[in-house]
Motif scaffolding. Structure first.
Motif, PDB file in Angstrom:
ATOM      1  N   UNK A   1      -4.238  -1.068   5.473  1.00  0.00           N
ATOM      2  CA  UNK A   1      -5.211  -1.948   6.205  1.00  0.00           C
ATOM      3  C   UNK A   1      -4.111  -2.729   7.056  1.00  0.00           C
ATOM      4  N   UNK A   2      -3.258  -2.394   7.855  1.00  0.00           N
ATOM      5  CA  UNK A   2      -2.320  -2.997   8.349  1.00  0.00           C
ATOM      6  C   UNK A   2      -3.029  -3.580  10.103  1.00  0.00           C
ATOM      7  N   UNK A   3      -2.416  -4.545  10.746  1.00  0.00           N
ATOM      8  CA  UNK A   3      -3.194  -4.554  12.035  1.00  0.00           C
ATOM      9  C   UNK A   3      -3.027  -3.460  13.082  1.00  0.00           C
ATOM     10  N   UNK A   4      -2.067  -2.599  13.147  1.00  0.00           N
ATOM     11  CA  UNK A   4      -1.763  -1.603  13.692  1.00  0.00           C
ATOM     12  C   UNK A   4      -1.700  -0.188  12.840  1.00  0.00           C
ATOM     13  N   UNK A   5      -2.828   0.710  13.011  1.00  0.00           N
ATOM     14  CA  UNK A   5      -2.780   1.644  12.412  1.00  0.00           C
ATOM     15  C   UNK A   5      -2.658   3.149  13.147  1.00  0.00           C
TER      16      UNK A   5
ATOM     17  N   UNK B   1       4.552  -8.172  18.579  1.00  0.00           N
ATOM     18  CA  UNK B   1       4.401  -9.555  18.652  1.00  0.00           C
ATOM     19  C   UNK B   1       2.826  -9.579  18.357  1.00  0.00           C
ATOM     20  N   UNK B   2       2.061  -9.034  18.953  1.00  0.00           N
ATOM     21  CA  UNK B   2       0.424  -9.040  18.649  1.00  0.00           C
ATOM     22  C   UNK B   2       0.270  -8.651  17.097  1.00  0.00           C
ATOM     23  N   UNK B   3       0.830  -7.643  16.645  1.00  0.00           N
ATOM     24  CA  UNK B   3       0.433  -7.412  15.269  1.00  0.00           C
ATOM     25  C   UNK B   3       1.159  -8.631  14.081  1.00  0.00           C
TER      26      UNK B   3
ATOM     27  N   UNK C   1      -1.653 -11.267  14.520  1.00  0.00           N
ATOM     28  CA  UNK C   1      -2.938 -11.156  14.554  1.00  0.00           C
ATOM     29  C   UNK C   1      -3.778 -11.117  13.131  1.00  0.00           C
ATOM     30  N   UNK C   2      -2.961 -11.337  12.189  1.00  0.00           N
ATOM     31  CA  UNK C   2      -3.416 -11.332  10.840  1.00  0.00           C
ATOM     32  C   UNK C   2      -3.977 -12.521  10.092  1.00  0.00           C
ATOM     33  N   UNK C   3      -3.123 -13.687  10.134  1.00  0.00           N
ATOM     34  CA  UNK C   3      -3.463 -14.872   9.373  1.00  0.00           C
ATOM     35  C   UNK C   3      -3.313 -16.101  10.157  1.00  0.00           C
ATOM     36  N   UNK C   4      -3.940 -17.088   9.775  1.00  0.00           N
ATOM     37  CA  UNK C   4      -3.987 -18.163  10.755  1.00  0.00           C
ATOM     38  C   UNK C   4      -3.768 -19.327   9.872  1.00  0.00           C
ATOM     39  N   UNK C   5      -3.219 -19.146   8.519  1.00  0.00           N
ATOM     40  CA  UNK C   5      -2.930 -20.179   7.429  1.00  0.00           C
ATOM     41  C   UNK C   5      -1.248 -20.319   7.357  1.00  0.00           C
ATOM     42  N   UNK C   6      -0.637 -19.905   8.357  1.00  0.00           N
ATOM     43  CA  UNK C   6       0.878 -20.283   8.232  1.00  0.00           C
ATOM     44  C   UNK C   6       1.601 -19.150   7.960  1.00  0.00           C
ATOM     45  N   UNK C   7       1.190 -18.278   6.956  1.00  0.00           N
ATOM     46  CA  UNK C   7       1.706 -17.128   6.597  1.00  0.00           C
ATOM     47  C   UNK C   7       2.260 -16.213   7.486  1.00  0.00           C
ATOM     48  N   UNK C   8       3.355 -15.556   7.445  1.00  0.00           N
ATOM     49  CA  UNK C   8       3.905 -14.769   8.383  1.00  0.00           C
ATOM     50  C   UNK C   8       3.422 -13.291   7.772  1.00  0.00           C
ATOM     51  N   UNK C   9       2.936 -12.526   8.788  1.00  0.00           N
ATOM     52  CA  UNK C   9       2.424 -11.171   8.313  1.00  0.00           C
ATOM     53  C   UNK C   9       2.528 -10.126   9.551  1.00  0.00           C
ATOM     54  N   UNK C  10       2.660  -8.914   9.544  1.00  0.00           N
ATOM     55  CA  UNK C  10       2.811  -7.730  10.366  1.00  0.00           C
ATOM     56  C   UNK C  10       4.290  -7.594  10.876  1.00  0.00           C
ATOM     57  N   UNK C  11       5.251  -8.166  10.093  1.00  0.00           N
ATOM     58  CA  UNK C  11       6.557  -7.723  10.479  1.00  0.00           C
ATOM     59  C   UNK C  11       6.885  -6.420  10.372  1.00  0.00           C
TER      60      UNK C  11
END
Length: 171
Positions: A28-32, A84-86, A89-99
């Protein structure tokens, strides 16, 4: 006939990209699935078109100067934009995701470029190695860090690549 060979290469690249995209889709990642297929196919198509155009203009000789790596640079720049969009795109709480997903997009673009250049064994082998990294190393991370098993912590959600976002210098 050469154009049909390029279409076949694009289809092959899309299958290889789809294999990696399917793994991302399961997580369930931002780009599938579709995104990875399209990135790999686009890279193979661009390189295949370059080859066709060069073959059509062989008679120009010294007038036509070609650096095949310039097209690869353009593919990487385009994928960087999508990647960069991925990441954001995931979280707005400051955590880095999608790398990791951004990295897989770069890998499928590279696989597509390999197919476009006719390096089919290299492309298939790289696909297998990428899946190995995504699956086996994920299992190893979970074994080494059972406290991180994908469950959100009190202060923030875990990063996709398993790294601790609370480590010094990681924010």
């Amino acid at each position: 006939m050469e154009q049909l060979a390029v279409v076949g290469g694009v289809a092959y690249a899309m299958v290889l990209g789809g294999v990696i995209g399917f793994e991302r889709e399961l997580r369930d990642r931002p780009a599938g699935f579709r995104t990875h297929m399209l990135v790999a196919g686009a890279a193979a198509l661009l390189v295949g078109m370059e080859r066709l155009v060069l073959e059509d203009h062989l008679g120009l000789g010294a007038l036509l100067q070609v650096d095949p790596l310039r097209l690869v640079e353009a593919v990487v720049a385009g994928v960087a934009f999508i990647g960069a969009g991925t990441i954001f795109a995931r979280r707005g709480n400051g955590a880095i995701s999608g790398i990791t997903t951004a990295a897989t997009l770069l890998m499928v673009a590279s696989i597509g470029v390999s197919v476009g250049f006719g390096l089919h064994v290299l492309a298939a082998s790289t696909t297998a190695l990428t899946l190995l990294v995504l699956t086996l190393l994920r299992m190893l991370e979970r074994w080494m860090h059972p406290d991180r098993n994908g469950m959100p912590r009190d202060d923030s959600s875990p990063r996709e690549d398993g790294c601790d976002t609370d480590s010094p210098g990681r924010r």
